[in-house]
Write an enzyme that holds these catalytic residues in place. Sequence first.
Site, mmCIF file in Angstrom:
data_model
loop_
_atom_site.group_PDB
_atom_site.id
_atom_site.type_symbol
_atom_site.label_atom_id
_atom_site.label_comp_id
_atom_site.label_asym_id
_atom_site.label_seq_id
_atom_site.Cartn_x
_atom_site.Cartn_y
_atom_site.Cartn_z
ATOM 1 N N ASP A 99 29.868 31.454 43.849
ATOM 2 C CA ASP A 99 29.432 32.500 42.926
ATOM 3 C C ASP A 99 28.042 32.147 42.385
ATOM 4 O O ASP A 99 27.288 31.423 43.031
ATOM 5 C CB ASP A 99 30.459 32.572 41.767
ATOM 6 N N HIS A 154 28.025 35.382 35.195
ATOM 7 C CA HIS A 154 29.079 35.774 36.141
ATOM 8 C C HIS A 154 29.949 34.603 36.608
ATOM 9 O O HIS A 154 31.180 34.667 36.552
ATOM 10 C CB HIS A 154 28.415 36.484 37.321
ATOM 11 N N SER A 313 35.303 41.646 40.021
ATOM 12 C CA SER A 313 34.918 40.230 39.933
ATOM 13 C C SER A 313 35.809 39.466 38.967
ATOM 14 O O SER A 313 35.986 38.254 39.106
ATOM 15 C CB SER A 313 33.474 40.093 39.434
#
Length: 376
Positions: A99, A154, A313
């Site tokens: 990621d 994220h 996600s």
Amino acid sequence: MDSAACMGQAIQSKFIVQWEDGRFTVESGKDAESFKKEFIEPKLNDIRQVEFDRRIQVESTKVSTSATVSDSWGLSMIKANSAYTQGIYGEGVKVAVVDAYVDVSHPQLANRIAINTGEIPNNGIDDDGNGVVDDYYGASFVSVPSSTTIPSPHGSHVAGIIAADSNYGPVKGVAPRAKIIPAQFIANDGGGSLGDAILALQYAAKRGAKIINASWGGAPCVASLRNAFKVLESQGILVIVASGNDARDIDVYPEFPASFNLSNQITVAASDFTDFMTSWSNSGFKFVHVAAPGEQILSTVPGASSMYMDGTSMAAPFVSGTAALLWSAKPTATAQQIKAAIEQSVDVTSGHEFKVKTRGRINIQKALQVLGQLVP
Ligand SMILES: [Ca+2]
Ligand SMILES: [Ca+2]
């Protein structure tokens, strides 16, 4: 070089090479012609496939402004507590977060990171000889320039959903004793390259990940990426993939890696706290397998902080955490058995079936029961 089938922006000076032994490398060359002559031809017997590296733009971050529900509604919905009451916390299972940046110093993540004990940090030497210098916590494969130096939230958010330690803050990870392997390929601005993604996946496997969380998509050209996923399949690694946030049917409009549909892959749609599909989640009766909580999800972000975010996600790491719980309960299970247990135990509610293969949303309590039957 199969450039006709690839619509994304090729990086003309970088090439993804898969070798006959299955390994991948990313190589530089002046251009395709000279790379072919100087690199490929002399090594032709050892090379399986070559394609241009390509820029990819991964899923954008969706920040929720406020939460109208309990901070741990997701854990309640999937009955995570039923695992904890049986002493199942994900102990001994490594989950790679392939990621963006993961903040390994975050108080809720610091003791959840899988340390590479063969590596001495910050000495400029690849002590364990795995090809990566100073990968004590994890590694970054980012090679594309970013328009910002501010870390994206994220990767840390995804990591916290899987394994955040609630003794040090408000976030509760699904598998609070699993360990995270950070393998970064997404730059701070959300950009990345296909080659870097493949190197990060390969690194995660080498570090001993049983589960790889892939909360990203948008690969325009998929031959190398599919081959990389096939290698993970042969290595017995389970890969959890976000279905994407475009309100699309990915059976009809495939999205990669979400639509690969391999035996070791679970593609995840996002459900909301009323247990309906979110309006923006991608779906598909063939290529999306299950739904999991993905709206107003509280998790860790850089700066010792936490934040609510929306997205498939966020739904994917709920499934990665669930898989870690299951695997810690039955360490001899195969990736396919873990997948089967998760698929066969979903809650299907009449009147709001999800537009996914199993029609349902994950349920840890039932998944543990099913896995007990599959792996006595
Ligand atoms: Ca190393
Ligand atoms: Ca070192």
